[in-house]
Design a protein around this motif. Sequence first.
Motif, PDB file in Angstrom:
ATOM      1  N   PRO A 171       7.873   8.496  -2.437  1.00 25.84           N
ATOM      2  CA  PRO A 171       7.128   9.229  -1.222  1.00 25.84           C
ATOM      3  C   PRO A 171       5.736   8.294  -1.031  1.00 25.84           C
ATOM      4  CG  PRO A 171       6.570  10.417  -3.301  1.00 25.84           C
ATOM      5  CD  PRO A 171       7.233   9.207  -3.601  1.00 25.84           C
ATOM      6  N   PRO A 172       5.182   8.642   0.250  1.00 23.81           N
ATOM      7  CA  PRO A 172       3.822   8.371   0.457  1.00 23.81           C
ATOM      8  C   PRO A 172       2.687   9.184  -0.380  1.00 23.81           C
ATOM      9  CG  PRO A 172       4.644   9.862   2.265  1.00 23.81           C
ATOM     10  CD  PRO A 172       5.579   9.661   1.458  1.00 23.81           C
ATOM     11  N   GLY A 173       1.587   8.282  -0.600  1.00 16.59           N
ATOM     12  CA  GLY A 173       0.383   9.063  -1.213  1.00 16.59           C
ATOM     13  C   GLY A 173      -0.321  10.176  -0.534  1.00 16.59           C
ATOM     14  N   TRP A 221       0.850  -1.064  -0.058  1.00 22.46           N
ATOM     15  CA  TRP A 221       0.144   0.028  -0.088  1.00 22.46           C
ATOM     16  C   TRP A 221       0.892   1.232  -0.026  1.00 22.46           C
ATOM     17  CZ3 TRP A 221       0.570  -3.177   3.956  1.00 22.46           C
ATOM     18  CH2 TRP A 221       1.352  -2.961   5.215  1.00 22.46           C
ATOM     19  N   ASN A 222       0.405   2.425  -0.216  1.00 28.60           N
ATOM     20  CA  ASN A 222       1.313   3.666  -0.324  1.00 28.60           C
ATOM     21  C   ASN A 222       0.688   4.939   0.332  1.00 28.60           C
ATOM     22  OD1 ASN A 222      -1.304   4.278  -1.876  1.00 28.60           O
ATOM     23  ND2 ASN A 222      -0.001   5.690  -3.196  1.00 28.60           N
ATOM     24  N   TYR A 223       0.049   4.587   1.508  1.00 31.08           N
ATOM     25  CA  TYR A 223      -0.356   5.444   2.461  1.00 31.08           C
ATOM     26  C   TYR A 223       0.105   5.507   4.013  1.00 31.08           C
ATOM     27  CZ  TYR A 223      -3.893   1.969   3.206  1.00 31.08           C
ATOM     28  OH  TYR A 223      -4.227   0.749   3.472  1.00 31.08           O
ATOM     29  N   LEU A 224       0.093   6.602   4.522  1.00 35.70           N
ATOM     30  CA  LEU A 224       0.777   6.409   6.052  1.00 35.70           C
ATOM     31  C   LEU A 224      -0.328   6.120   7.214  1.00 35.70           C
ATOM     32  CD1 LEU A 224       3.242   9.445   5.795  1.00 35.70           C
ATOM     33  CD2 LEU A 224       3.652   7.127   5.705  1.00 35.70           C
ATOM     34  N   ASP A 225      -1.562   6.547   6.915  1.00 35.70           N
ATOM     35  CA  ASP A 225      -2.537   6.131   7.839  1.00 35.70           C
ATOM     36  C   ASP A 225      -2.830   4.901   8.000  1.00 35.70           C
ATOM     37  OD1 ASP A 225      -2.590   8.831   8.720  1.00 35.70           O
ATOM     38  OD2 ASP A 225      -4.340   9.052   7.487  1.00 35.70           O
ATOM     39  N   TRP A 226      -2.614   4.079   9.121  1.00 35.72           N
ATOM     40  CA  TRP A 226      -3.126   2.357   9.045  1.00 35.72           C
ATOM     41  C   TRP A 226      -4.205   2.100  10.041  1.00 35.72           C
ATOM     42  CZ3 TRP A 226      -1.697  -1.420  12.826  1.00 35.72           C
ATOM     43  CH2 TRP A 226      -1.286  -0.961  13.872  1.00 35.72           C
ATOM     44  N   GLY A 227      -4.763   1.186   9.499  1.00 34.52           N
ATOM     45  CA  GLY A 227      -6.099   1.004  10.288  1.00 34.52           C
ATOM     46  C   GLY A 227      -6.507  -0.752  10.182  1.00 34.52           C
ATOM     47  N   GLY A 228      -7.797  -0.882   9.953  1.00 36.58           N
ATOM     48  CA  GLY A 228      -8.271  -1.968   9.815  1.00 36.58           C
ATOM     49  C   GLY A 228      -7.675  -2.903   8.599  1.00 36.58           C
ATOM     50  N   GLU A 274       2.298   6.024  -6.347  1.00 37.39           N
ATOM     51  CA  GLU A 274       2.042   4.937  -6.872  1.00 37.39           C
ATOM     52  C   GLU A 274       3.152   4.422  -7.921  1.00 37.39           C
ATOM     53  OE1 GLU A 274      -1.651   5.449  -8.776  1.00 37.39           O
ATOM     54  OE2 GLU A 274      -2.930   5.381  -7.008  1.00 37.39           O
ATOM     55  N   ALA A 275       3.630   5.455  -8.552  1.00 34.79           N
ATOM     56  CA  ALA A 275       4.927   5.176  -9.404  1.00 34.79           C
ATOM     57  C   ALA A 275       6.115   4.666  -8.710  1.00 34.79           C
ATOM     58  CB  ALA A 275       5.197   6.527 -10.259  1.00 34.79           C
ATOM     59  N   ALA A 276       6.135   5.113  -7.627  1.00 34.72           N
ATOM     60  CA  ALA A 276       7.553   4.757  -6.798  1.00 34.72           C
ATOM     61  C   ALA A 276       7.198   3.419  -6.401  1.00 34.72           C
ATOM     62  CB  ALA A 276       7.628   5.836  -5.478  1.00 34.72           C
ATOM     63  N   LEU A 277       5.932   3.009  -5.989  1.00 40.83           N
ATOM     64  CA  LEU A 277       5.567   1.657  -5.368  1.00 40.83           C
ATOM     65  C   LEU A 277       5.660   0.675  -6.670  1.00 40.83           C
ATOM     66  CD1 LEU A 277       4.238  -0.571  -3.693  1.00 40.83           C
ATOM     67  CD2 LEU A 277       1.963   0.606  -4.000  1.00 40.83           C
ATOM     68  N   PHE A 278       5.248   1.234  -7.945  1.00 38.35           N
ATOM     69  CA  PHE A 278       5.272   0.169  -8.848  1.00 38.35           C
ATOM     70  C   PHE A 278       6.943  -0.026  -9.171  1.00 38.35           C
ATOM     71  CE2 PHE A 278       5.565  -0.875 -13.550  1.00 38.35           C
ATOM     72  CZ  PHE A 278       4.592  -1.991 -13.535  1.00 38.35           C
ATOM     73  N   ARG A 279       7.673   1.002  -9.178  1.00 40.46           N
ATOM     74  CA  ARG A 279       9.249   0.428  -9.411  1.00 40.46           C
ATOM     75  C   ARG A 279       9.783  -0.453  -8.363  1.00 40.46           C
ATOM     76  NH1 ARG A 279       9.277   6.176 -10.426  1.00 40.46           N
ATOM     77  NH2 ARG A 279       9.866   6.894  -8.320  1.00 40.46           N
ATOM     78  N   VAL A 280       9.150  -0.288  -7.012  1.00 40.50           N
ATOM     79  CA  VAL A 280       9.726  -1.273  -6.054  1.00 40.50           C
ATOM     80  C   VAL A 280       9.165  -2.638  -6.510  1.00 40.50           C
ATOM     81  CG1 VAL A 280       9.788  -1.849  -3.835  1.00 40.50           C
ATOM     82  CG2 VAL A 280       9.837   0.595  -4.457  1.00 40.50           C
ATOM     83  N   LEU A 281       7.963  -2.618  -6.772  1.00 39.32           N
ATOM     84  CA  LEU A 281       7.271  -3.824  -7.239  1.00 39.32           C
ATOM     85  C   LEU A 281       8.195  -4.455  -8.342  1.00 39.32           C
ATOM     86  CD1 LEU A 281       3.564  -3.042  -6.686  1.00 39.32           C
ATOM     87  CD2 LEU A 281       4.701  -4.966  -5.590  1.00 39.32           C
ATOM     88  N   SER A 282       8.247  -3.801  -9.076  1.00 38.55           N
ATOM     89  CA  SER A 282       9.090  -4.298 -10.622  1.00 38.55           C
ATOM     90  C   SER A 282      10.466  -4.745 -10.420  1.00 38.55           C
ATOM     91  CB  SER A 282       9.173  -3.260 -11.508  1.00 38.55           C
ATOM     92  OG  SER A 282       7.709  -2.747 -11.797  1.00 38.55           O
ATOM     93  N   LYS A 283      11.033  -4.401  -9.189  1.00 42.96           N
ATOM     94  CA  LYS A 283      12.394  -4.892  -8.790  1.00 42.96           C
ATOM     95  C   LYS A 283      12.539  -6.027  -8.465  1.00 42.96           C
ATOM     96  CE  LYS A 283      14.349  -0.301  -8.033  1.00 42.96           C
ATOM     97  NZ  LYS A 283      14.964   0.649  -7.044  1.00 42.96           N
TER      98      LYS A 283
END
Length: 405
Positions: free
Chosen positions: A61-63, A8-15, A85-94
């Motif tokens: 960065p976070p979203g 996920w790409n956001y900082l607030d966390w919960g359920g 989301e682009a940063a997350l996709f780059r990490v996923l692609s690695k």
Amino acid sequence: MKRIIYAWNYLDWGGAQVHFLALIKEAKKHFEVLVLLPSGFDEKFLFYLQELKVSYQLFEPPGAYSPAKSVLDKLRRHYRKFKSEAALFRVLSKNDLSNSIVHIDLLPHSSLWILTLLAFKTEVFITSHNALQATSKFREVLWKIKAGFISRFSSFHVFCSNEHAKSYFQQYYGDRVGSEIEVTYTSIDPDQIDKARSAGLDRKDWFNRLNIPKTAFVVLTVGNFIDRKGRWVVLDAAKEIRSRSGVHDVFFLWLTPQKPTEVDAQRIEEYCLEKNFQLIMSDEIGVERTDVLKFFMIADAFALPSFVEGLPIALLEAMAIGIPSISTNVYGIPEAIKHEDTGLLIEPGDSKGLSNSILKLKYDAVLRERLAMHGREFALLHFDEREVARRVVEAYLRTQEDAER
């Protein structure tokens, strides 16, 4: 061995994150597990991952998901969200996506491009926790087009954490995805619940620490101190109860992972509830999940008057611990609270209904005991995370078997 990547790409966390933790416990038995999350995420959650001995990677960065106050703010928010989301996709692609399954907390209506690219490369799962809020007809049509498009990928799969969400999203997705949606309930860990109940809580000590009157009837709320959780409904109810002649011993506690903003703190002060309301940071309670669950037992009643909610874990945990609970008749909540059987239901925004329900519990010990007993039995029977996680992992394994054929 295949890898499961939770992301996920956001900082607030919960359920959603608590739900992922439950899945991870079971997924570890069959897969290598990796968690991708943004830098700056809560250290307490990272501690939970370390306890589970699960690898994680951070990205920048976070979203940005806070409400926009102007057109310019909205453009900035969209840009930051895209960058995240682009940063997350780059990490996923690695990672070796051809040998992975990705379970990501994003939705097609807002993040279609990244889900589409992932669906080209690997099996993708999402979990939808609650129906989307009402919007314009144009936007609803756009959502349906996006959901219909991603439904064309046989590698795209949807879970819903309650029946209400399932019936809602089935109208958006294509026939295959809609018919295959599984309900994997928001759930609780019975072992942690039992551990907390066995350990117990020194209420007298906590009453002294928090300066709560010895004879107070304590109403607890747990979660982010935000509008959709009904924060001002709680304070309105507290003020209304305090204004009643002869009722001064109801004390409200709100346990939250984040400090309120200066604006929020000022508004809280304007209620003049210093002797009847207190906001507590979860860090003050302890670092382990059991510490938080033990703290639930300070309460005589639990209240969560949410406006928007799937099936909140904090509510299920309160029920499982044996605390008579009050919540709202919205989204998936009535799947857990059966009015005057497993808890009490009020309408969203009804502070008078909340105050009346609290006083009903305060003055009716027989009702409190019955709701506590039935609520606990129902939560443990229907929302056991071990059963939910088993069903999710079976779905992962099925996709793996299908891909190998």
